[in-house]
Scaffold this active site. Structure first.
Site, short mmCIF file in Angstrom:
data_model
loop_
_atom_site.label_atom_id
_atom_site.label_comp_id
_atom_site.label_asym_id
_atom_site.label_seq_id
_atom_site.Cartn_x
_atom_site.Cartn_y
_atom_site.Cartn_z
N GLU A 1 -9.57 1.21 2.09
CA GLU A 1 -10.88 0.55 1.53
C GLU A 1 -12.13 1.45 1.03
O GLU A 1 -12.72 0.78 0.18
CB GLU A 1 -11.55 -0.15 2.90
CG GLU A 1 -10.51 -1.32 3.14
CD GLU A 1 -10.80 -1.94 4.71
OE1 GLU A 1 -11.40 -2.90 4.63
OE2 GLU A 1 -10.15 -1.39 5.82
N THR B 1 0.71 -1.18 -0.02
CA THR B 1 -0.09 0.01 -0.02
C THR B 1 0.78 1.25 -0.06
O THR B 1 0.19 2.23 -0.38
CB THR B 1 -0.85 0.13 1.16
OG1 THR B 1 0.24 -0.22 2.51
CG2 THR B 1 -1.89 -1.02 1.16
#
Ligand code: MOS
Length: 737
Positions: A704, A467
């Protein structure tokens, strides 16, 4: 003082290591004397193992052990963990019951992977079959209340939704379905278990949190946590399936004990569809009521999600209905349906992703019932404070996201009528969906160490799933150490480091960076203290507050030419390094605010009228997610999230054989994740959002939220294009013909 490194679009600090193959993933460690384990899986959906023939496997070349329910070691903690709903009750050969097709029933260990694979094929198993439950919709009457997971059980009640629905001027009611979905990270799960001695264990493991994994293993096998080291330095994607430990991890530890050698256990792509968790199938009913002007008067959001026979995991899709819109009357409740399947788990936007599909589709349906612009309907019902408990938002920029996104997309040129825009044989549709995800934070610790050579190391045992966590950790440390980023190295993914957060709930940055910043400030302060106390330093005698630092050099604020480098200071002091440590945890005052990230996706689809194929041709995503520490990695996170949502909308679906429960789509040829050709340019924008309340860094999670709202935006665009409302994901062409 303004940031110099934070906020810069720094390239990934681990990028070069990864693309040149130098970043070592779990399966790539090779401790001496390695052995290889292969899992034998059940071939029936429900039953018990009557008898196993293992003699042939045991005699096969290179085989060191064959573990079955009969000889596998008993684990002391299995039942204790069964009491915690979020923890999977692992099927690790503790008894002969078979609860799903694909359950581990034997483990073969050999000196090479090929020999283990061959021997595993020689194990013969005889079962007593039992009736399997494989069809969620046939079992709805056996639904049970969804249990608590992290917070309270999903569900809300405020006001009287039933009465408001009965009295409604305008009302919509629809049932939406989302399929079982699998995460499919590039890197499959892998564990290498090494018993350093009978009481000390090291595991190289692909996971989203080494400390959480260690805690779980310790409880399960009954070993003190301090005797266990977990190493997970680089992770090739997680998306939630690597958050909780799964059976292969425990099996590798059991096997390593049995053969007294290191054991490597890597799941195949096919096994990734049974041996680890997945997003459960949902069936959701949404009822909305509004007055003639479009003000919501009731939301009722109910439904079911599948789970396994021995676990209570639920997909908390109804939670968003309590918080997303200002509405006085809300009922949200959901049930779990136990089936003969493996245990589901968190998958990117658990709850929010399928929940926003249903709610944001229903909002679109309501807009049509009202003959109102769907975006205008959202604006009218904007929640100015948390409608559930009245707390103020720590920050919320949703209206600005709507404004910016609509402008960028050209939304005002949209016609209300379905089937009103076309390009030859292609129907064009525009849809939108609101995105939202809570801003979580958990405790974390960090250490920052300035070395004698003037470089620095920052340590926090969190996890970078790909990420950009290594990169933002480096930036935050470099900012406060007053060093260029290339002089700072971040270390993560090892339980010898200061405890870091689980990379779950989009919370890594919010959890870790407050500790990293304070550790770096502490290290810098120690350098200043050393300098002003050192008679040989050009800064000797100055007050600490009159000394600052830049690019690894301390200097007097009154006379910048007066100073010395960190390296000079440490060399003269004869010190190998100076370090600062810090702990960070959520503060009580943060609970005075309700903290969520919000955003919106605008989507254009092109649907071939004759073939029913849907192409997504344009996406504009606007996000309000607090302070953005690195706009490049942050943008990538949203792009990745949106692509995840496109898969959910159009292609991804795990299918099980209705007779055998076997997963029929257990590879990337049959389980369709979007490929490059499926993905248009995704125009991502972060609105400028300053959040003084959410946490000391002012950051919200971005892992998310990008996925939430996408499936609804696509489905709404498909309706606008075709006039056909698909309430059953994925939107495959057969559903449009
Ligand atoms: Mo994420 S689905 O919370 O690991």
């Amino acid at each position: 003082m303004s940031d110099k490194i934070i906020g810069q679009p720094l390239d990934r600090v681990d990028g070069r290591l990864k693309v040149t193959g130098q970043a070592q993933y779990a399966a790539e460690f090779n401790p001496p004397n390695m052995t290889y384990a292969v899992i034998v899986q059940s071939t029936v959906p429900r039953g018990s193992v009557l008898r196993m023939q293992t003699a042939e496997a045991e005699k096969a070349p290179g085989v060191l052990a064959v573990l079955t329910p009969r000889n596998a070691p008993k684990l002391p903690g299995v039942d204790k963990f069964a009491a915690v709903p979020i923890l999977p009750r692992l099927t690790v050969m503790q008894d002969s019951e078979v609860l799903y097709n694909g359950q581990p029933i034997a483990l073969v260990v050999a000196d090479t992977l090929e020999r283990a694979t061959h021997a595993a094929s020689l194990v013969r198993t005889f079962y007593v079959d039992k009736p399997a439950k494989l069809d969620m919709e046939a079992e709805l009457e056996n639904g049970q209340p969804a249990p608590a997971q992290f917070g309270p059980p999903p569900g809300h009640t405020r006001g009287d939704a039933a009465a408001a629905l009965a009295a409604a001027k305008v009302r919509v009611e629809a049932t939406y379905r989302t399929p079982t979905e699998h995460h499919n990270p590039m890197e499959p799960h892998a564990s290498i278990a090494v018993w350093d001695d009978p009481e000390h264990l090291t595991v190289y493991d692909a996971n989203q949190g080494v400390f959480f994994t260690r805690q779980f293993i310790a409880g399960l096998i009954g070993l003190p946590q301090e005797n266990i080291r977990i190493i997970s330095r680089y992770v090739g994607g997680g998306f939630g399936c690597k958050a909780l430990p799964w059976s292969h991890l425990i099996l590798s530890i059991m096997a390593a004990k049995a053969v007294n050698r290191p054991v490597k256990l890597v799941l195949s792509r096919r096994q990734m569809f049974t041996l680890v968790g997945y997003r459960p199938k949902t069936l959701q009913k949404v009822e909305l009521a509004a007055d003639a002007k479009g003000k919501l008067t009731a939301i009722r959001h109910t439904g079911y999600s599948e789970t396994s026979e021995n676990d209570g995991f639920n997909e908390p899709f109804s939670n968003i209905s309590g918080m997303l819109y200002a509405c006085p009357n809300v009922t949200a409740s959901q049930q779990i349906v136990r089936l003969s399947t493996s245990t589901p788990t968190f998958m990117r936007g658990p709850g929010e992703a399928p929940g926003t599909y249903a709610l944001e589709s229903a909002m679109d349906e309501l807009a049509y019932a009202l003959k109102m612009d769907p975006l205008e309907l959202r604006r009218i019902n904007h929640a100015d404070k948390d409608p559930e408990d009245g707390r103020p938002w720590s920050s919320k920029s949703l209206l600005e996201c709507y404004r910016w996104g609509a402008e960028r997309f050209g939304w005002k040129k949209r016609s209300l009528q379905p089937r009103s825009m076309r390009d030859g044989d292609v129907l064009i549709g525009w849809g939108m969906g609101t995105a939202t995800f809570p801003a979580f934070r958990s405790p974390a610790s960090a250490l920052a160490r300035v070395m004698a050579d003037g470089t620095a190391v920052v340590q926090c045992g969190g996890s970078d799933l790909g990420t950009g966590a290594y990169t933002v950790f480096t930036q935050v440390a470099a900012e406060e150490l007053k060093l260029p980023a290339e002089k700072v190295r971040a270390e993560m993914g090892d339980t010898v480091l200061p405890p870091g957060p689980l990379a779950g709930g989009s919370s890594t940055t919010a959890s870790a960076t407050p500790a990293i910043r304070n550790a770096a400030i502490e290290a810098r302060r120690k350098l200043v203290q050393l300098a002003v106390a050192d008679k040989a330093s050009p800064l000797h005698g100055l007050a600490e507050k009159d000394v600052d630092a830049e690019a690894g050099r301390l200097f007097s604020l009154k006379d910048k030419s007066r100073g010395e480098t960190y390296a000079q200071l440490l060399a003269r002091q004869g010190l190998p390094h100076v370090e600062g440590k810090a702990d960070a945890a959520p503060l009580p005052e943060e609970r005075k605010y309700s903290s969520h990230a919000f955003g919106v996706h605008f989507v254009e689809v092109r649907v071939d009228e004759a073939l029913g194929t849907v192409r997504v041709s344009r996406i504009v995503s606007a996000m309000g997610a607090g302070r953005i520490l690195n706009p490049k990695t942050a943008r990538s996170q949203i792009i990745g999230g949106v692509i995840f949502g496109l898969g959910m909308a159009l292609t991804e679906e795990t299918l099980r054989d209705p007779r055998t429960g076997r997963v029929m789509t257990a590879d990337l040829a049959d389980y369709h994740v979007p490929v490059q050709a499926d993905v248009p340019d995704i125009d991502v924008h972060f609105v400028d959002e300053k959040d003084p309340h959410v946490n000391p860094m002012g950051v919200k999670g971005i892992g998310e939220i990008g996925t939430t709202g996408v499936a609804a935006a696509v489905a709404n665009a498909v309706f606008h294009a075709t006039g056909k409302r698909v309430r059953d994901l994925p939107i495959t062409l057969d559903k449009l013909l």
